[in-house]
Design a protein around this motif. Sequence first.
Motif, PDB file in Angstrom:
ATOM      1  N   ILE A  37       0.837  -1.200   0.000  1.00  0.00           N
ATOM      2  CA  ILE A  37       0.000   0.000   0.000  1.00  0.00           C
ATOM      3  C   ILE A  37       0.872   1.251   0.000  1.00  0.00           C
ATOM      4  O   ILE A  37       0.584   2.224  -0.701  1.00  0.00           O
ATOM      5  N   HIS A  85      -6.544   7.023  -5.451  1.00  0.00           N
ATOM      6  CA  HIS A  85      -7.395   5.937  -4.967  1.00  0.00           C
ATOM      7  C   HIS A  85      -6.596   4.636  -5.024  1.00  0.00           C
ATOM      8  O   HIS A  85      -6.074   4.291  -6.083  1.00  0.00           O
ATOM      9  N   LEU A 119      -7.287   0.926  -4.968  1.00  0.00           N
ATOM     10  CA  LEU A 119      -8.465   0.102  -5.149  1.00  0.00           C
ATOM     11  C   LEU A 119      -8.448  -1.110  -4.224  1.00  0.00           C
ATOM     12  O   LEU A 119      -7.382  -1.680  -3.959  1.00  0.00           O
ATOM     13  N   PRO A 120      -9.612  -1.510  -3.730  1.00  0.00           N
ATOM     14  CA  PRO A 120      -9.666  -2.633  -2.786  1.00  0.00           C
ATOM     15  C   PRO A 120      -9.351  -3.982  -3.431  1.00  0.00           C
ATOM     16  O   PRO A 120      -8.875  -4.890  -2.759  1.00  0.00           O
ATOM     17  N   GLU A 121      -9.604  -4.113  -4.736  1.00  0.00           N
ATOM     18  CA  GLU A 121      -9.311  -5.375  -5.412  1.00  0.00           C
ATOM     19  C   GLU A 121      -7.867  -5.377  -5.889  1.00  0.00           C
ATOM     20  O   GLU A 121      -7.395  -4.413  -6.460  1.00  0.00           O
ATOM     21  N   LYS A 122      -7.181  -6.494  -5.656  1.00  0.00           N
ATOM     22  CA  LYS A 122      -5.812  -6.625  -6.144  1.00  0.00           C
ATOM     23  C   LYS A 122      -5.834  -7.201  -7.557  1.00  0.00           C
ATOM     24  O   LYS A 122      -6.744  -7.939  -7.923  1.00  0.00           O
ATOM     25  N   TYR A 125      -1.362  -4.210  -5.520  1.00  0.00           N
ATOM     26  CA  TYR A 125      -2.310  -3.150  -5.229  1.00  0.00           C
ATOM     27  C   TYR A 125      -2.389  -2.225  -6.437  1.00  0.00           C
ATOM     28  O   TYR A 125      -1.381  -1.858  -7.016  1.00  0.00           O
TER      29      TYR A 125
END
Length: 91
Positions: free
Chosen positions: A37, A65, A67-70, A75
């Motif tokens: 991150i 941003h 994003l929550p999905e890898k 990331y």
Amino acid sequence: MKKIIIAGCAVAAILVVNLAQAADSDKNCIRGDAKTIDEAFTLGVKLAKSAGLELGAGENQAHIHILPEKDHDLYVVEVCPSSCESNKAGS
């Protein structure tokens, strides 16, 4: 001859998929990926600066941003101008 036709169909299918993804994605945003991150955020700052965007909460500022999905265990960071952010909020 059949191999050429099959190869042509495969290339056409790939092009259609790529065009659909490009139309779906926001053209104003810049994307990158990183292992952590922290690296993603640092990359987002570098991408914003290289695109001539300023970071912050004011008008005409860029937003980072993560994003929550890898994607492939990485990331994904997305840098968008504030106008892009307001469009996403209305969706």
